[in-house]
Design an enzyme around this catalytic site. Sequence first.
Site, PDB file in Angstrom:
ATOM      1  N   HIS A  38      -1.323  -1.379  -4.234  1.00  0.00           N
ATOM      2  CA  HIS A  38      -2.565  -1.021  -3.535  1.00  0.00           C
ATOM      3  C   HIS A  38      -2.564   0.489  -3.302  1.00  0.00           C
ATOM      4  CE1 HIS A  38      -6.056  -2.019  -1.011  1.00  0.00           C
ATOM      5  NE2 HIS A  38      -5.628  -1.073  -0.182  1.00  0.00           N
TER       6      HIS A  38
ATOM      7  N   ASP B  73      -4.649   3.580  -1.729  1.00  0.00           N
ATOM      8  CA  ASP B  73      -5.709   3.950  -0.791  1.00  0.00           C
ATOM      9  C   ASP B  73      -6.156   5.383  -1.045  1.00  0.00           C
ATOM     10  OD1 ASP B  73      -6.023   1.613   0.928  1.00  0.00           O
ATOM     11  OD2 ASP B  73      -3.942   1.988   1.514  1.00  0.00           O
TER      12      ASP B  73
ATOM     13  N   MET C 247     -11.291  -5.861   5.550  1.00  0.00           N
ATOM     14  CA  MET C 247     -10.495  -4.896   6.313  1.00  0.00           C
ATOM     15  C   MET C 247     -10.189  -5.494   7.682  1.00  0.00           C
ATOM     16  SD  MET C 247     -10.164  -2.032   4.466  1.00  0.00           S
ATOM     17  CE  MET C 247      -9.369  -1.124   5.775  1.00  0.00           C
TER      18      MET C 247
ATOM     19  N   MET D 152     -12.069   4.802  -0.504  1.00  0.00           N
ATOM     20  CA  MET D 152     -12.741   5.054   0.782  1.00  0.00           C
ATOM     21  C   MET D 152     -13.308   6.457   0.691  1.00  0.00           C
ATOM     22  SD  MET D 152      -9.786   3.213   3.069  1.00  0.00           S
ATOM     23  CE  MET D 152      -8.614   3.356   1.720  1.00  0.00           C
TER      24      MET D 152
ATOM     25  N   SER E  79       0.852  -1.191   0.000  1.00  0.00           N
ATOM     26  CA  SER E  79       0.000   0.000   0.000  1.00  0.00           C
ATOM     27  C   SER E  79       0.882   1.234   0.000  1.00  0.00           C
ATOM     28  CB  SER E  79      -0.892   0.027   1.246  1.00  0.00           C
ATOM     29  OG  SER E  79      -1.402   1.344   1.409  1.00  0.00           O
TER      30      SER E  79
ATOM     31  N   ASP F 257      -6.551  -6.565   4.251  1.00  0.00           N
ATOM     32  CA  ASP F 257      -5.933  -5.237   4.279  1.00  0.00           C
ATOM     33  C   ASP F 257      -5.942  -4.660   5.691  1.00  0.00           C
ATOM     34  OD1 ASP F 257      -5.074  -2.669   3.697  1.00  0.00           O
ATOM     35  OD2 ASP F 257      -6.851  -2.098   2.552  1.00  0.00           O
TER      36      ASP F 257
ATOM     37  N   MET G 265      -8.684   8.304   0.049  1.00  0.00           N
ATOM     38  CA  MET G 265      -9.499   8.721   1.199  1.00  0.00           C
ATOM     39  C   MET G 265      -9.937  10.167   1.028  1.00  0.00           C
ATOM     40  SD  MET G 265      -7.282   7.070   4.276  1.00  0.00           S
ATOM     41  CE  MET G 265      -6.531   5.437   4.143  1.00  0.00           C
TER      42      MET G 265
ATOM     43  N   HIS H 154      -8.335   1.238  -3.911  1.00  0.00           N
ATOM     44  CA  HIS H 154      -9.258   1.059  -2.791  1.00  0.00           C
ATOM     45  C   HIS H 154      -9.890   2.414  -2.469  1.00  0.00           C
ATOM     46  CE1 HIS H 154      -9.585  -0.205   1.763  1.00  0.00           C
ATOM     47  NE2 HIS H 154     -10.769  -0.002   1.212  1.00  0.00           N
TER      48      HIS H 154
HETATM   49  C1  DX5 Z   1      -6.462   1.585   5.660  1.00  0.00           C
HETATM   50  C2  DX5 Z   1      -5.934   1.169   4.312  1.00  0.00           C
HETATM   51  C3  DX5 Z   1      -4.835   0.161   4.326  1.00  0.00           C
HETATM   52  C4  DX5 Z   1      -3.597   0.626   5.018  1.00  0.00           C
HETATM   53  C5  DX5 Z   1      -2.734  -0.534   5.345  1.00  0.00           C
HETATM   54  O1  DX5 Z   1      -7.592   2.367   5.495  1.00  0.00           O
HETATM   55  O2  DX5 Z   1      -6.989   0.610   3.547  1.00  0.00           O
HETATM   56  O3  DX5 Z   1      -4.535  -0.229   2.991  1.00  0.00           O
HETATM   57  O4  DX5 Z   1      -2.858   1.516   4.248  1.00  0.00           O
HETATM   58  O5  DX5 Z   1      -1.654  -0.048   6.056  1.00  0.00           O
HETATM   59  P1  DX5 Z   1      -0.863  -0.955   7.087  1.00  0.00           P
HETATM   60  O6  DX5 Z   1      -0.332  -2.103   6.298  1.00  0.00           O
HETATM   61  O7  DX5 Z   1       0.191  -0.037   7.597  1.00  0.00           O
HETATM   62  O8  DX5 Z   1      -1.844  -1.390   8.120  1.00  0.00           O
HETATM   63 ZN    ZN Z   2      -6.502  -0.261   1.543  1.00  0.00          ZN
END
Ligand code: DX5
Ligand code: ZN
Length: 227
Positions: A41, A43, A145, A76, A16, A183, A45, A74
């Site tokens: 990956h 993320d 998750m 969010m 990620s 994840d 947000m 991903h």
């Molecule tokens: C959280 C994300 C994850 C996160 C994982 O909302 O979806 O992908 O970045 O990070 P680690 O591996 O540090 O938990």
């Molecule tokens: Zn993620």
Amino acid sequence: MADGDAPGRGVKIAPSILAADFARLGEELAAIEAAGADLVHIDVMDGHYVPNITIGPAVVKALRPHTDLAFDVHLMISPVDPYLADFAEAGADIITVHPEAGPHIHSTLQKIRGMGKKAGVSLNPGTPAKMLDYLMDSVDLILVMTVNPGFGGQSFIHSQIDKIAAIRNRIDKSGRDILLEVDGGVNPETAALARDAGADVLVAGTGVFGAGRGRYQEAIDALRASA
Ligand code: DX5
Ligand code: ZN
């Protein structure tokens, strides 16, 4: 399994980039590709669906030429539908959404497939596997998750192991080609738990980038070996 992959090839590792150096993202992608990552990956947000803000489609587009690895995006964000086309055009290969981000998960998944992309659904720690009841024919990936969405570096929530195993069972019974991704809080110890429960893909932010530049291959190898 994803297209072209033989069963038994082993777990896929999806670093990620949330934990990467945001000032050098292009180089970070090249580095994880050289280190043996299977997917990237990403993320996304919005400070609304989750309490953190990261990147948008312009950054995804700028990153696309920096690696041949598939982009596992991903989302969010809420609402999500108005932004699907932007991420598809930016170079996403898999687009994963949260049912709670609404308003109509089935319709959103159909829209993603209609754009020629793989459609993923993500279940938060408090969201039951039952959410998948009428979605199995609409998804290419199910993301469990193992932390609450919003931040990297959190601890793996062990209660999700049962859910991962239940979903593995459900995928196998369906006979469908659906990837099971885990994840959040993935390190060599929790990677083994997730893999034993049936995960196909392990996302790791801190677990890869936290190792520091020059040590990504070691970190990816350690995750793969323990899984
Ligand atoms: C959280 C994300 C994850 C996160 C994982 O909302 O979806 O992908 O970045 O990070 P680690 O591996 O540090 O938990
Ligand atoms: Zn993620």
